[in-house]
Design a protein around this motif. Structure first.
Motif, PDB file in Angstrom:
ATOM      1  N   LEU A  26     -19.548 -43.231  18.292  1.00 54.04           N
ATOM      2  CA  LEU A  26     -19.146 -43.232  19.992  1.00 54.04           C
ATOM      3  C   LEU A  26     -19.706 -42.153  20.401  1.00 54.04           C
ATOM      4  O   LEU A  26     -20.300 -43.070  21.715  1.00 54.04           O
ATOM      5  CB  LEU A  26     -17.482 -42.683  19.406  1.00 54.04           C
ATOM      6  N   PHE A  27     -21.050 -41.298  20.227  1.00 51.15           N
ATOM      7  CA  PHE A  27     -20.803 -39.926  20.683  1.00 51.15           C
ATOM      8  C   PHE A  27     -22.468 -39.744  19.756  1.00 51.15           C
ATOM      9  O   PHE A  27     -22.654 -38.120  19.222  1.00 51.15           O
ATOM     10  CB  PHE A  27     -20.206 -39.056  20.907  1.00 51.15           C
ATOM     11  N   PRO A  28     -23.314 -40.548  19.656  1.00 54.87           N
ATOM     12  CA  PRO A  28     -24.755 -39.701  19.152  1.00 54.87           C
ATOM     13  C   PRO A  28     -25.292 -38.746  19.617  1.00 54.87           C
ATOM     14  O   PRO A  28     -25.918 -38.503  18.588  1.00 54.87           O
ATOM     15  CB  PRO A  28     -25.448 -41.494  19.269  1.00 54.87           C
ATOM     16  N   ASP A  29     -25.532 -38.479  20.602  1.00 52.34           N
ATOM     17  CA  ASP A  29     -25.957 -37.786  21.311  1.00 52.34           C
ATOM     18  C   ASP A  29     -25.166 -36.134  21.044  1.00 52.34           C
ATOM     19  O   ASP A  29     -25.611 -35.388  21.143  1.00 52.34           O
ATOM     20  CB  ASP A  29     -26.389 -37.744  22.931  1.00 52.34           C
ATOM     21  N   HIS A  30     -24.128 -36.670  21.015  1.00 55.50           N
ATOM     22  CA  HIS A  30     -23.445 -35.382  20.892  1.00 55.50           C
ATOM     23  C   HIS A  30     -22.527 -34.446  19.797  1.00 55.50           C
ATOM     24  O   HIS A  30     -22.012 -33.419  19.228  1.00 55.50           O
ATOM     25  CB  HIS A  30     -21.757 -35.510  21.522  1.00 55.50           C
ATOM     26  N   PHE A  31     -22.929 -35.520  18.215  1.00 53.60           N
ATOM     27  CA  PHE A  31     -23.188 -35.127  16.998  1.00 53.60           C
ATOM     28  C   PHE A  31     -24.105 -35.564  15.883  1.00 53.60           C
ATOM     29  O   PHE A  31     -24.065 -36.165  16.228  1.00 53.60           O
ATOM     30  CB  PHE A  31     -21.519 -35.948  16.653  1.00 53.60           C
ATOM     31  N   SER A  32     -23.868 -34.301  15.371  1.00 57.48           N
ATOM     32  CA  SER A  32     -25.098 -33.793  14.552  1.00 57.48           C
ATOM     33  C   SER A  32     -24.561 -35.184  13.233  1.00 57.48           C
ATOM     34  O   SER A  32     -23.459 -35.507  12.427  1.00 57.48           O
ATOM     35  CB  SER A  32     -25.851 -33.766  13.542  1.00 57.48           C
ATOM     36  N   ARG A  33     -25.544 -35.713  12.020  1.00 53.44           N
ATOM     37  CA  ARG A  33     -25.436 -36.602  11.103  1.00 53.44           C
ATOM     38  C   ARG A  33     -24.671 -35.521   9.527  1.00 53.44           C
ATOM     39  O   ARG A  33     -24.246 -36.076   8.845  1.00 53.44           O
ATOM     40  CB  ARG A  33     -26.557 -36.120  10.233  1.00 53.44           C
ATOM     41  N   ARG A  34     -24.904 -34.193   9.860  1.00 49.62           N
ATOM     42  CA  ARG A  34     -23.649 -33.353   9.019  1.00 49.62           C
ATOM     43  C   ARG A  34     -22.302 -32.640   9.772  1.00 49.62           C
ATOM     44  O   ARG A  34     -21.843 -31.812   9.249  1.00 49.62           O
ATOM     45  CB  ARG A  34     -25.147 -32.097   9.181  1.00 49.62           C
ATOM     46  N   THR A  35     -22.393 -33.098  11.158  1.00 45.65           N
ATOM     47  CA  THR A  35     -20.980 -32.968  11.380  1.00 45.65           C
ATOM     48  C   THR A  35     -19.721 -33.617  10.733  1.00 45.65           C
ATOM     49  O   THR A  35     -19.979 -34.879  10.314  1.00 45.65           O
ATOM     50  CB  THR A  35     -20.602 -33.366  13.266  1.00 45.65           C
ATOM     51  N   THR A  36     -18.774 -32.744  10.253  1.00 46.85           N
ATOM     52  CA  THR A  36     -17.551 -33.050   9.814  1.00 46.85           C
ATOM     53  C   THR A  36     -16.542 -33.167  10.174  1.00 46.85           C
ATOM     54  O   THR A  36     -15.852 -32.656  11.464  1.00 46.85           O
ATOM     55  CB  THR A  36     -16.981 -32.516   8.215  1.00 46.85           C
ATOM     56  N   ALA A  37     -15.569 -34.103   9.711  1.00 43.21           N
ATOM     57  CA  ALA A  37     -13.867 -33.896  10.618  1.00 43.21           C
ATOM     58  C   ALA A  37     -13.839 -33.085  10.650  1.00 43.21           C
ATOM     59  O   ALA A  37     -12.970 -32.880  11.933  1.00 43.21           O
ATOM     60  CB  ALA A  37     -12.955 -34.792   9.197  1.00 43.21           C
ATOM     61  N   GLN A  38     -13.068 -31.724   9.710  1.00 41.30           N
ATOM     62  CA  GLN A  38     -12.835 -30.240   9.872  1.00 41.30           C
ATOM     63  C   GLN A  38     -13.753 -29.545  11.134  1.00 41.30           C
ATOM     64  O   GLN A  38     -13.305 -29.056  11.876  1.00 41.30           O
ATOM     65  CB  GLN A  38     -13.362 -29.736   8.415  1.00 41.30           C
ATOM     66  N   ASP A  39     -15.410 -30.663  11.059  1.00 43.68           N
ATOM     67  CA  ASP A  39     -16.031 -29.570  12.031  1.00 43.68           C
ATOM     68  C   ASP A  39     -15.464 -30.007  13.711  1.00 43.68           C
ATOM     69  O   ASP A  39     -15.084 -29.846  14.903  1.00 43.68           O
ATOM     70  CB  ASP A  39     -17.709 -30.230  12.927  1.00 43.68           C
ATOM     71  N   ILE A  40     -15.353 -31.393  13.452  1.00 44.77           N
ATOM     72  CA  ILE A  40     -14.873 -31.976  14.935  1.00 44.77           C
ATOM     73  C   ILE A  40     -12.810 -31.821  14.920  1.00 44.77           C
ATOM     74  O   ILE A  40     -12.820 -31.018  16.099  1.00 44.77           O
ATOM     75  CB  ILE A  40     -14.518 -33.393  14.297  1.00 44.77           C
ATOM     76  N   SER A  41     -11.898 -31.254  13.789  1.00 44.99           N
ATOM     77  CA  SER A  41     -10.653 -30.864  13.988  1.00 44.99           C
ATOM     78  C   SER A  41     -10.725 -29.702  15.103  1.00 44.99           C
ATOM     79  O   SER A  41     -10.978 -29.262  15.820  1.00 44.99           O
ATOM     80  CB  SER A  41     -10.172 -30.079  12.977  1.00 44.99           C
ATOM     81  N   GLU A  62     -14.056 -32.039  24.897  1.00 41.82           N
ATOM     82  CA  GLU A  62     -13.255 -32.996  25.159  1.00 41.82           C
ATOM     83  C   GLU A  62     -13.604 -34.628  24.449  1.00 41.82           C
ATOM     84  O   GLU A  62     -13.188 -34.901  23.764  1.00 41.82           O
ATOM     85  CB  GLU A  62     -13.988 -33.237  26.798  1.00 41.82           C
ATOM     86  N   LYS A  63     -14.915 -34.842  23.748  1.00 36.23           N
ATOM     87  CA  LYS A  63     -14.529 -35.344  23.152  1.00 36.23           C
ATOM     88  C   LYS A  63     -14.888 -35.576  21.616  1.00 36.23           C
ATOM     89  O   LYS A  63     -14.477 -36.613  21.554  1.00 36.23           O
ATOM     90  CB  LYS A  63     -17.031 -35.857  23.164  1.00 36.23           C
ATOM     91  N   SER A  64     -14.602 -34.230  20.851  1.00 35.20           N
ATOM     92  CA  SER A  64     -13.715 -34.904  19.994  1.00 35.20           C
ATOM     93  C   SER A  64     -12.681 -34.839  19.824  1.00 35.20           C
ATOM     94  O   SER A  64     -12.099 -35.651  19.101  1.00 35.20           O
ATOM     95  CB  SER A  64     -14.437 -32.796  19.041  1.00 35.20           C
ATOM     96  N   ALA A  65     -11.972 -34.518  21.060  1.00 33.21           N
ATOM     97  CA  ALA A  65     -10.492 -34.658  20.957  1.00 33.21           C
ATOM     98  C   ALA A  65      -9.956 -36.827  21.475  1.00 33.21           C
ATOM     99  O   ALA A  65      -9.691 -36.686  20.549  1.00 33.21           O
ATOM    100  CB  ALA A  65      -9.456 -34.028  22.341  1.00 33.21           C
TER     101      ALA A  65
END
Length: 308
Positions: free
Chosen positions: A193-208, A216-219
């Motif tokens: 959804l947001f390739p410029d905002h999240f990296s390949r290392r971003t996890t669900a825990q990070d998003i939480s 807002e993008k994580s939400a």
């Protein structure tokens, strides 16, 4: 020493970590050890490390393995589960080469369903569905008090259902339920959804954590995932009409907005107006994997005693 004096050993094999649980027939956990699964190193590396840890346990009466599918529990064969990527593994045969005690392999969702049915949120009900909602997404389905396995022993692979026309790809399919609602799926959804905002290392825990901090993008990622969780739940209610659907790990870890969005969608989508009241979190909580593995070991011992 007879089997009653020996330990039950449960192995909860996940895509991130593997837990070794030592307990007894009263389902009392005596000892627990956890180590990284490191699936990218391959099955041989993992199995060598597992055997090393198990060699330190004396007097094993039975071993139960809870692991994600797809797999044939009766034959103990794992068929390239996406969260492990090991290809086809004849796990039961490998275990029997090293242990003379009873060994049983069970799909983690089915093992979780049995654990909740006998020890947790499923007690007192005859028809329940347990959703793992961990690194991957699978279902354990109990109908009239019996686990449902299907004609090829692989029933419950609900994560593979296509829930959307497009989306991130998991297990060779874009838009699957797992790609929207599992731990790995949510991380991939964020990048989709947001390739410029999240990296390949971003996890669900990070998003939480980011969502709780006001990102807002994580939400939005969690809300979208929640909507698709609700659509999938409605599908299960319309097909199986269960007494309860019990939610696993992510329901305990993610912010409330995720499950709220799912329930709002479920109200709109399900035929049963009371379906939303039948969705509950795992009563066994973060220990569900431990009890699922331990109860699988108990089943192995019980079947051996009964000669089945």
């Amino acid at each position: 020493m007879n089997s009653i004096d020996k330990y039950l050993v449960g192995l909860d094999i996940g895509g991130t970590k593997t837990a070794i649980i030592t307990g007894n027939e009263k389902f009392e956990i005596i000892k627990r050890y956890e180590f990284p699964t490191k699936p990218k190193l391959g099955f041989s590396d993992f199995f060598a490390r597992l055997l090393n840890y198990l060699s330190e346990i004396d007097s094993i009466g039975a071993i139960g393995v809870s692991v994600g599918g797809p797999l044939d529990a009766e034959k103990g064969i794992i068929y390239n589960p996406p969260h492990l990527g090991w290809g086809t593994v004849y796990l039961l045969d490998e275990m029997k080469k090293h242990f003379e005690c009873p060994v049983k392999i069970e799909h983690d969702a089915k093992a979780g369903a049995i654990a909740e049915f006998e020890l947790g949120a499923g007690r007192g009900f005859r028809n329940i569905i347990f959703l793992t909602l961990g690194t991957g997404l699978g279902a354990g389905i109990i109908i009239n008090g019996e686990i449902y396995r299907g004609s090829s022993n692989m029933a419950g692979e609900v994560g593979h259902i296509r829930i959307a026309e497009d989306g991130p790809e998991v297990y060779g399919k874009s838009g699957s339920w797992e790609s929207y609602c599992s731990g790995d799926g949510i991380a991939k959804l964020a990048r989709y959804l947001f390739p410029d905002h999240f990296s390949r290392r971003t996890t669900a825990q990070d998003i939480s954590k980011m969502a709780l901090s006001g990102d807002e993008k994580s939400a939005e990622v969690l809300k979208k995932s929640g909507r698709y969780l609700g659509i999938g739940l409605a599908t299960l209610f319309d097909i199986f009409d269960p007494d309860r659907i019990i939610l696993g790990s992510l329901s305990l870890r993610l912010p409330d907005i995720w499950l709220e969005e799912a329930k709002n969608t479920l109200v709109k989508e399900a035929l049963d107006a009371q379906a939303v009241n039948k969705v509950v979190k795992s009563m066994l909580g973060e220990r569900i994997g431990d009890y699922a593995a331990l109860i699988t070991a108990f089943k192995a011992l019980k079947e051996a005693r009964n000669g089945t």
